[in-house]
Design a protein around this motif. Sequence first.
Motif, PDB file in Angstrom:
ATOM      1  N   ALA A  17       0.810  -1.212   0.000  1.00 28.39           N
ATOM      2  CA  ALA A  17       0.000   0.000   0.000  1.00 28.39           C
ATOM      3  C   ALA A  17       0.848   1.268   0.000  1.00 28.39           C
ATOM      4  O   ALA A  17       0.359   2.346  -0.285  1.00 28.39           O
ATOM      5  N   TYR A  18       2.120   1.128   0.329  1.00 28.13           N
ATOM      6  CA  TYR A  18       3.015   2.279   0.394  1.00 28.13           C
ATOM      7  C   TYR A  18       4.445   1.820   0.123  1.00 28.13           C
ATOM      8  O   TYR A  18       4.735   0.622   0.074  1.00 28.13           O
ATOM      9  N   VAL A  19       5.319   2.795  -0.058  1.00 26.12           N
ATOM     10  CA  VAL A  19       6.748   2.530  -0.217  1.00 26.12           C
ATOM     11  C   VAL A  19       7.452   3.131   0.985  1.00 26.12           C
ATOM     12  O   VAL A  19       7.189   4.281   1.357  1.00 26.12           O
ATOM     13  N   LEU A  20       8.325   2.350   1.623  1.00 20.48           N
ATOM     14  CA  LEU A  20       9.100   2.835   2.755  1.00 20.48           C
ATOM     15  C   LEU A  20      10.505   3.159   2.270  1.00 20.48           C
ATOM     16  O   LEU A  20      11.163   2.311   1.667  1.00 20.48           O
ATOM     17  N   VAL A  21      10.941   4.384   2.512  1.00 20.07           N
ATOM     18  CA  VAL A  21      12.304   4.802   2.172  1.00 20.07           C
ATOM     19  C   VAL A  21      12.971   5.237   3.468  1.00 20.07           C
ATOM     20  O   VAL A  21      12.516   6.172   4.131  1.00 20.07           O
ATOM     21  N   GLN A  22      14.033   4.518   3.831  1.00 17.93           N
ATOM     22  CA  GLN A  22      14.763   4.818   5.055  1.00 17.93           C
ATOM     23  C   GLN A  22      16.104   5.423   4.676  1.00 17.93           C
ATOM     24  O   GLN A  22      16.811   4.878   3.817  1.00 17.93           O
ATOM     25  N   VAL A  23      16.436   6.559   5.284  1.00 17.23           N
ATOM     26  CA  VAL A  23      17.706   7.213   4.998  1.00 17.23           C
ATOM     27  C   VAL A  23      18.513   7.360   6.279  1.00 17.23           C
ATOM     28  O   VAL A  23      17.965   7.649   7.343  1.00 17.23           O
ATOM     29  N   VAL A  24      19.820   7.130   6.147  1.00 16.54           N
ATOM     30  CA  VAL A  24      20.727   7.202   7.291  1.00 16.54           C
ATOM     31  C   VAL A  24      21.963   7.978   6.853  1.00 16.54           C
ATOM     32  O   VAL A  24      22.520   7.708   5.785  1.00 16.54           O
ATOM     33  N   SER A 114      -1.638   6.106   9.467  1.00 14.50           N
ATOM     34  CA  SER A 114      -2.362   7.228   8.868  1.00 14.50           C
ATOM     35  C   SER A 114      -2.763   6.941   7.423  1.00 14.50           C
ATOM     36  O   SER A 114      -3.732   7.511   6.933  1.00 14.50           O
ATOM     37  N   ILE A 115      -2.034   6.076   6.769  1.00 13.75           N
ATOM     38  CA  ILE A 115      -2.341   5.736   5.376  1.00 13.75           C
ATOM     39  C   ILE A 115      -3.693   5.044   5.282  1.00 13.75           C
ATOM     40  O   ILE A 115      -4.462   5.285   4.354  1.00 13.75           O
ATOM     41  N   ALA A 116      -4.001   4.225   6.271  1.00 13.74           N
ATOM     42  CA  ALA A 116      -5.275   3.505   6.287  1.00 13.74           C
ATOM     43  C   ALA A 116      -6.441   4.436   6.621  1.00 13.74           C
ATOM     44  O   ALA A 116      -7.586   4.126   6.329  1.00 13.74           O
TER      45      ALA A 116
END
Length: 131
Positions: A17-24, A114-116
Amino acid sequence: MIDEGAELVIRTADAGAYVLVQVVGDLDLESAPALTEELRARIGPRPIVLDLAGIEFMDSSGLGVLVGAHKDSTAQGGALLIAAPGPRVHRIFKITKLHKVFALYETVDEAVRSIAGTPVQAVVPGFEAGS
Protein backbone atom coordinates in the motif's frame (compact mmCIF):
# COMPACT_ATOMS: atom_id res chain seq x y z
CA MET A 1 40.68 18.08 10.30
CA ILE A 2 37.38 18.71 8.55
CA ASP A 3 34.54 16.25 9.12
CA GLU A 4 33.00 15.56 5.75
CA GLY A 5 29.88 14.01 7.24
CA ALA A 6 28.36 10.60 7.02
CA GLU A 7 27.65 9.04 3.66
CA LEU A 8 23.93 8.76 2.98
CA VAL A 9 22.56 5.22 2.98
CA ILE A 10 19.16 4.72 1.36
CA ARG A 11 17.07 1.58 1.86
CA THR A 12 13.77 1.10 0.07
CA ALA A 13 11.03 -1.46 0.72
CA ASP A 14 7.82 -1.98 -1.21
CA ALA A 15 5.12 -2.57 1.39
CA GLY A 16 2.19 -2.93 -1.01
CA ALA A 17 0.00 0.00 0.00
CA TYR A 18 3.01 2.28 0.39
CA VAL A 19 6.75 2.53 -0.22
CA LEU A 20 9.10 2.83 2.76
CA VAL A 21 12.30 4.80 2.17
CA GLN A 22 14.76 4.82 5.06
CA VAL A 23 17.71 7.21 5.00
CA VAL A 24 20.73 7.20 7.29
CA GLY A 25 23.55 9.73 7.37
CA ASP A 26 23.76 13.40 6.42
CA LEU A 27 21.33 14.87 3.92
CA ASP A 28 23.27 17.73 2.38
CA LEU A 29 24.47 19.20 -0.89
CA GLU A 30 26.65 16.18 -1.61
CA SER A 31 24.08 13.48 -0.82
CA ALA A 32 20.86 15.22 -1.93
CA PRO A 33 21.10 14.05 -5.58
CA ALA A 34 21.09 10.39 -4.52
CA LEU A 35 17.90 10.84 -2.50
CA THR A 36 16.32 12.87 -5.30
CA GLU A 37 16.99 10.04 -7.73
CA GLU A 38 15.61 7.40 -5.37
CA LEU A 39 12.44 9.36 -4.58
CA ARG A 40 11.79 10.19 -8.24
CA ALA A 41 11.95 6.49 -9.04
CA ARG A 42 9.33 5.77 -6.36
CA ILE A 43 6.92 8.71 -6.80
CA GLY A 44 3.48 7.72 -8.00
CA PRO A 45 -0.03 7.26 -6.68
CA ARG A 46 1.11 5.29 -3.62
CA PRO A 47 2.25 7.12 -0.50
CA ILE A 48 5.95 7.23 0.34
CA VAL A 49 6.85 6.96 4.01
CA LEU A 50 10.25 8.62 4.43
CA ASP A 51 11.95 7.43 7.61
CA LEU A 52 14.34 10.16 8.78
CA ALA A 53 15.28 8.56 12.11
CA GLY A 54 18.85 8.05 10.88
CA ILE A 55 19.39 11.63 9.70
CA GLU A 56 21.58 13.67 12.05
CA PHE A 57 22.17 16.65 9.76
CA MET A 58 20.10 18.17 6.98
CA ASP A 59 20.80 21.41 5.12
CA SER A 60 18.76 23.45 2.65
CA SER A 61 19.65 21.03 -0.15
CA GLY A 62 17.96 18.24 1.78
CA LEU A 63 14.92 20.38 2.42
CA GLY A 64 14.77 21.17 -1.29
CA VAL A 65 14.72 17.46 -2.12
CA LEU A 66 11.81 16.90 0.27
CA VAL A 67 9.81 19.89 -1.00
CA GLY A 68 10.27 18.76 -4.61
CA ALA A 69 9.32 15.17 -3.82
CA HIS A 70 6.27 16.35 -1.87
CA LYS A 71 5.09 18.49 -4.77
CA ASP A 72 5.73 15.75 -7.38
CA SER A 73 4.09 13.06 -5.26
CA THR A 74 1.00 15.18 -4.62
CA ALA A 75 0.74 15.96 -8.35
CA GLN A 76 0.61 12.22 -9.07
CA GLY A 77 -2.05 11.49 -6.46
CA GLY A 78 0.40 10.18 -3.88
CA ALA A 79 1.81 11.62 -0.68
CA LEU A 80 5.13 12.03 1.07
CA LEU A 81 4.89 11.29 4.78
CA ILE A 82 7.85 12.21 6.96
CA ALA A 83 8.43 9.76 9.81
CA ALA A 84 10.64 9.85 12.89
CA PRO A 85 12.63 13.04 12.38
CA GLY A 86 15.09 13.40 15.24
CA PRO A 87 15.07 16.53 17.41
CA ARG A 88 17.61 18.42 15.26
CA VAL A 89 15.80 17.63 12.02
CA HIS A 90 12.39 18.35 13.54
CA ARG A 91 13.72 21.74 14.63
CA ILE A 92 14.71 22.50 11.01
CA PHE A 93 11.13 21.78 9.92
CA LYS A 94 9.83 24.13 12.65
CA ILE A 95 12.30 26.95 11.93
CA THR A 96 11.49 26.87 8.20
CA LYS A 97 7.74 26.46 8.87
CA LEU A 98 7.79 23.31 6.72
CA HIS A 99 6.09 21.43 9.56
CA LYS A 100 2.96 23.10 8.15
CA VAL A 101 3.61 21.67 4.68
CA PHE A 102 4.57 18.08 5.43
CA ALA A 103 2.70 15.34 7.21
CA LEU A 104 5.14 14.69 10.09
CA TYR A 105 4.85 11.60 12.30
CA GLU A 106 6.74 10.59 15.44
CA THR A 107 7.26 7.03 14.18
CA VAL A 108 7.07 4.99 10.99
CA ASP A 109 4.19 2.98 12.51
CA GLU A 110 2.22 6.20 13.09
CA ALA A 111 2.76 7.25 9.46
CA VAL A 112 1.71 3.82 8.20
CA ARG A 113 -1.44 3.86 10.35
CA SER A 114 -2.36 7.23 8.87
CA ILE A 115 -2.34 5.74 5.38
CA ALA A 116 -5.28 3.50 6.29
CA GLY A 117 -7.16 6.56 7.57
CA THR A 118 -8.04 9.73 5.74
CA PRO A 119 -6.03 10.77 2.68
CA VAL A 120 -3.04 13.00 3.28
CA GLN A 121 -3.46 16.33 1.53
CA ALA A 122 -1.17 19.24 0.89
CA VAL A 123 -1.62 21.85 3.60
CA VAL A 124 -0.17 24.97 2.02
CA PRO A 125 -1.55 26.57 -1.15
CA GLY A 126 0.85 26.09 -4.01
CA PHE A 127 1.66 22.51 -3.08
CA GLU A 128 -1.57 21.01 -4.37
CA ALA A 129 -1.69 18.67 -7.35
CA GLY A 130 -1.18 20.42 -10.64
CA SER A 131 0.55 23.50 -9.25
